[in-house]
Design an enzyme around this catalytic site. Sequence first.
Site, PDB file in Angstrom:
ATOM      1  N   HIS A 268       0.487  -1.201   0.042  1.00  0.00           N
ATOM      2  CA  HIS A 268      -0.020   0.247  -0.088  1.00  0.00           C
ATOM      3  C   HIS A 268       1.072   1.614   0.078  1.00  0.00           C
ATOM      4  CE1 HIS A 268      -3.159   2.036   0.381  1.00  0.00           C
ATOM      5  NE2 HIS A 268      -4.034   2.311   1.821  1.00  0.00           N
ATOM      6  N   HIS A 307      -2.348  -2.112  -9.389  1.00  0.00           N
ATOM      7  CA  HIS A 307      -3.089  -1.690  -8.608  1.00  0.00           C
ATOM      8  C   HIS A 307      -4.362  -2.266  -8.707  1.00  0.00           C
ATOM      9  CE1 HIS A 307      -5.773   1.016  -7.160  1.00  0.00           C
ATOM     10  NE2 HIS A 307      -4.578   1.995  -6.595  1.00  0.00           N
ATOM     11  N   ASP A 363       3.060   5.958  -6.225  1.00  0.00           N
ATOM     12  CA  ASP A 363       4.167   5.923  -5.787  1.00  0.00           C
ATOM     13  C   ASP A 363       5.119   5.189  -7.110  1.00  0.00           C
ATOM     14  OD1 ASP A 363       2.691   5.632  -3.221  1.00  0.00           O
ATOM     15  OD2 ASP A 363       2.335   3.295  -3.627  1.00  0.00           O
TER      16      ASP A 363
HETATM   17  N1  CMC Z   1       5.068  -6.553 -10.729  1.00  0.00           N
HETATM   18  C1  CMC Z   1       5.264  -7.472 -11.239  1.00  0.00           C
HETATM   19  N2  CMC Z   1       3.890  -8.539 -11.145  1.00  0.00           N
HETATM   20  C2  CMC Z   1       2.943  -7.709 -10.896  1.00  0.00           C
HETATM   21  C3  CMC Z   1       2.707  -6.677  -9.972  1.00  0.00           C
HETATM   22  C4  CMC Z   1       3.779  -5.960 -10.093  1.00  0.00           C
HETATM   23  N3  CMC Z   1       4.029  -4.941  -9.593  1.00  0.00           N
HETATM   24  N4  CMC Z   1       1.949  -6.169  -9.358  1.00  0.00           N
HETATM   25  C5  CMC Z   1       0.594  -7.057  -9.770  1.00  0.00           C
HETATM   26  N5  CMC Z   1       1.419  -7.937 -10.672  1.00  0.00           N
HETATM   27  C6  CMC Z   1       0.838  -9.629 -11.204  1.00  0.00           C
HETATM   28  C7  CMC Z   1       0.886 -10.718  -9.985  1.00  0.00           C
HETATM   29  O1  CMC Z   1       1.992 -11.266 -10.021  1.00  0.00           O
HETATM   30  C8  CMC Z   1      -0.175 -11.323 -10.807  1.00  0.00           C
HETATM   31  O2  CMC Z   1       0.390 -11.876 -12.031  1.00  0.00           O
HETATM   32  P1  CMC Z   1      -0.186 -13.652 -12.095  1.00  0.00           P
HETATM   33  O3  CMC Z   1      -1.600 -13.474 -12.893  1.00  0.00           O
HETATM   34  O4  CMC Z   1       0.250 -14.440 -13.454  1.00  0.00           O
HETATM   35  O5  CMC Z   1      -0.561 -14.862 -10.882  1.00  0.00           O
HETATM   36  C9  CMC Z   1      -1.049 -10.110 -12.221  1.00  0.00           C
HETATM   37  O6  CMC Z   1      -0.250  -9.361 -11.722  1.00  0.00           O
HETATM   38  C10 CMC Z   1      -1.957  -9.767 -10.654  1.00  0.00           C
HETATM   39  O7  CMC Z   1      -1.582  -8.959  -9.203  1.00  0.00           O
HETATM   40  P2  CMC Z   1      -2.484  -9.468  -8.196  1.00  0.00           P
HETATM   41  O8  CMC Z   1      -1.481  -9.558  -7.142  1.00  0.00           O
HETATM   42  O9  CMC Z   1      -3.921 -10.477  -8.122  1.00  0.00           O
HETATM   43  O10 CMC Z   1      -3.168  -8.024  -8.000  1.00  0.00           O
HETATM   44  P3  CMC Z   1      -4.030  -7.201  -7.039  1.00  0.00           P
HETATM   45  O11 CMC Z   1      -4.967  -6.127  -7.614  1.00  0.00           O
HETATM   46  O12 CMC Z   1      -3.806  -7.877  -5.558  1.00  0.00           O
HETATM   47  O13 CMC Z   1      -2.503  -6.306  -5.969  1.00  0.00           O
HETATM   48  C11 CMC Z   1      -0.767  -4.520  -5.721  1.00  0.00           C
HETATM   49  C12 CMC Z   1      -2.179  -4.733  -6.271  1.00  0.00           C
HETATM   50  C13 CMC Z   1      -0.943  -2.806  -6.489  1.00  0.00           C
HETATM   51  C14 CMC Z   1      -1.171  -5.057  -4.165  1.00  0.00           C
HETATM   52  C15 CMC Z   1      -0.009  -5.076  -6.795  1.00  0.00           C
HETATM   53  O14 CMC Z   1      -0.199  -4.775  -7.981  1.00  0.00           O
HETATM   54  C16 CMC Z   1       1.436  -4.925  -6.309  1.00  0.00           C
HETATM   55  O15 CMC Z   1       1.953  -5.997  -5.288  1.00  0.00           O
HETATM   56  N6  CMC Z   1       2.210  -3.957  -6.638  1.00  0.00           N
HETATM   57  C17 CMC Z   1       3.176  -3.792  -6.197  1.00  0.00           C
HETATM   58  C18 CMC Z   1       3.117  -2.628  -4.451  1.00  0.00           C
HETATM   59  C19 CMC Z   1       2.840  -1.138  -5.200  1.00  0.00           C
HETATM   60  O16 CMC Z   1       3.183  -0.871  -5.980  1.00  0.00           O
HETATM   61  N7  CMC Z   1       1.613  -0.973  -4.319  1.00  0.00           N
HETATM   62  C20 CMC Z   1       1.062   0.447  -4.471  1.00  0.00           C
HETATM   63  C21 CMC Z   1      -0.411   0.886  -4.754  1.00  0.00           C
HETATM   64  S1  CMC Z   1      -1.443   1.967  -5.089  1.00  0.00           S
HETATM   65  C22 CMC Z   1      -0.741   3.307  -3.713  1.00  0.00           C
HETATM   66  C23 CMC Z   1      -1.690   2.356  -3.000  1.00  0.00           C
HETATM   67  O17 CMC Z   1      -2.972   1.904  -2.823  1.00  0.00           O
HETATM   68  O18 CMC Z   1      -1.064   2.527  -1.637  1.00  0.00           O
END
Ligand code: CMC
Length: 437
Positions: A268, A307, A363
């Site tokens: 987050h 996201h 971010d």
């Molecule tokens: N790098 C590489 N792969 C990714 C990333 C990433 N940053 N984010 C998602 N994926 C992949 C994930 O591995 C999955 O792949 P697969 O379908 O093969 O299993 C697919 O994309 C879908 O991801 P998810 O984890 O199911 O998506 P989510 O909606 O649960 O997670 C998230 C959203 C923001 C937690 C995630 O994208 C992430 O961890 N990003 C990196 C951390 C980040 O930048 N967070 C800040 C978010 S914006 C500001 C805030 O909210 O505070």
Amino acid sequence: MEDKVISIADRRTQATYELPLHKGALRAMDLRQIKTGPDDFGLMTYDPAFMNTASCESAITFIDGDRGILRYRGYPIEQLAEKCTFLEVAYLVLFGELPTSAELADWVDQITHHTMLHETTKKFLEGFRYDAHPMGMFISTVAALSTVYPGARNVHDAEARKLQIYRLIGKVPTIAAYTYRHSRGFPYVYPDNDLSYPENFMNMLWKMAEPKYQAHPHLAKALDVLFILHADHEQNCSANVMRAVGSSLADPFVCTAAAAAALSGPLHGGANEEVLKMIDEIGSKDRVPAYVESVKAGHGKLMGFGHRIYKNYDPRARIIKWAADRVFEVTGGNPKLEIALELERIALQDEYFVKRKLYPNVDFYSGIMYQAMGFKPEMFTVLFAIPRTVGWLAQWQEMLADPEQKIARPRQIYTGHEARDFVPIEKRGVKAAPPTR
Ligand code: CMC
């Protein structure tokens, strides 16, 4: 009427149900009438991580993640970032309308006159270790304000609520600045009522022996824009925590501390700090392709990418890029920005990221800007928490005013043991069979 009702056929019992839709959504409680017999509890939904569950109605923030749209109270974020101050936007987010000149003057005056911390709170901050993480200090100190203002427990009293809102929005920059001064061993600087919200924050952070600290206007403006972009983001993890804790009628100081704790995680608000660590680990532009390949091979994530809601460019990331240019005009070029731009360029044309619709989020660039402005990475999430306090409070107020809201209490699908008899300690050595799911 037809499109407002959904028919469900239960093949277990051959019964059919006509369930009304509420503003396009199915009420999960309506499913409880779907039973196999009188002893059946009724159908529940199973939705870990709330992937498809609306937990409330809200009129604060609108996001269209597919089209990359973000609006506060109907106003596009781009217009607000260009034309408003942060406090003006804070008023809009909290009270629903842009303030008139008189309302804005009164609002700014109230916030300005609630920026001081009680001296005992200052002493409380002094108790932290010299290397305590600023976010830990921030969370604990915001929670500690609850002990200074016991009247905050009157959460059903609109005037009492308003007072705590002034206090929280007024005091979070002071707490944030004090966490920084503490970690550097510098004396605390008291708020200066002559200054704007971002200038006063910068003054409390960076004033040393000079009689009057002068914030660079471009940097103060850039910080104000960043605050606007971070003010609210509908039902994200920390907003959900604010509402959940608030639903027990806990006071807004401890609710805000809980929300800030949720924000601190690396998935987050803690992501901005992680982005900087990642860029440092990459080290140079030519190492970007290898880093992207390692992410694709499953070694970590590209921090600042992806996201839950945006499946398009995060509109905040676009505006941050604009603000970053203004910052770098003042602070000079930044090699980290070059690495970030290269990372974005390569990721946005890579099949892995394209297929999963992973774009830079808010971010990705904010950390690089913050660092250029002189902030340490440990401070980045605290910088996110200051403006987000506005969104948390708006979500909290809306939750309290909503007659449909009750204490937040999800259900579970129990997967543990059936009832079994107690085993005396001398008979325990044999491992019990694992529970069946
Ligand atoms: N790098 C590489 N792969 C990714 C990333 C990433 N940053 N984010 C998602 N994926 C992949 C994930 O591995 C999955 O792949 P697969 O379908 O093969 O299993 C697919 O994309 C879908 O991801 P998810 O984890 O199911 O998506 P989510 O909606 O649960 O997670 C998230 C959203 C923001 C937690 C995630 O994208 C992430 O961890 N990003 C990196 C951390 C980040 O930048 N967070 C800040 C978010 S914006 C500001 C805030 O909210 O505070």
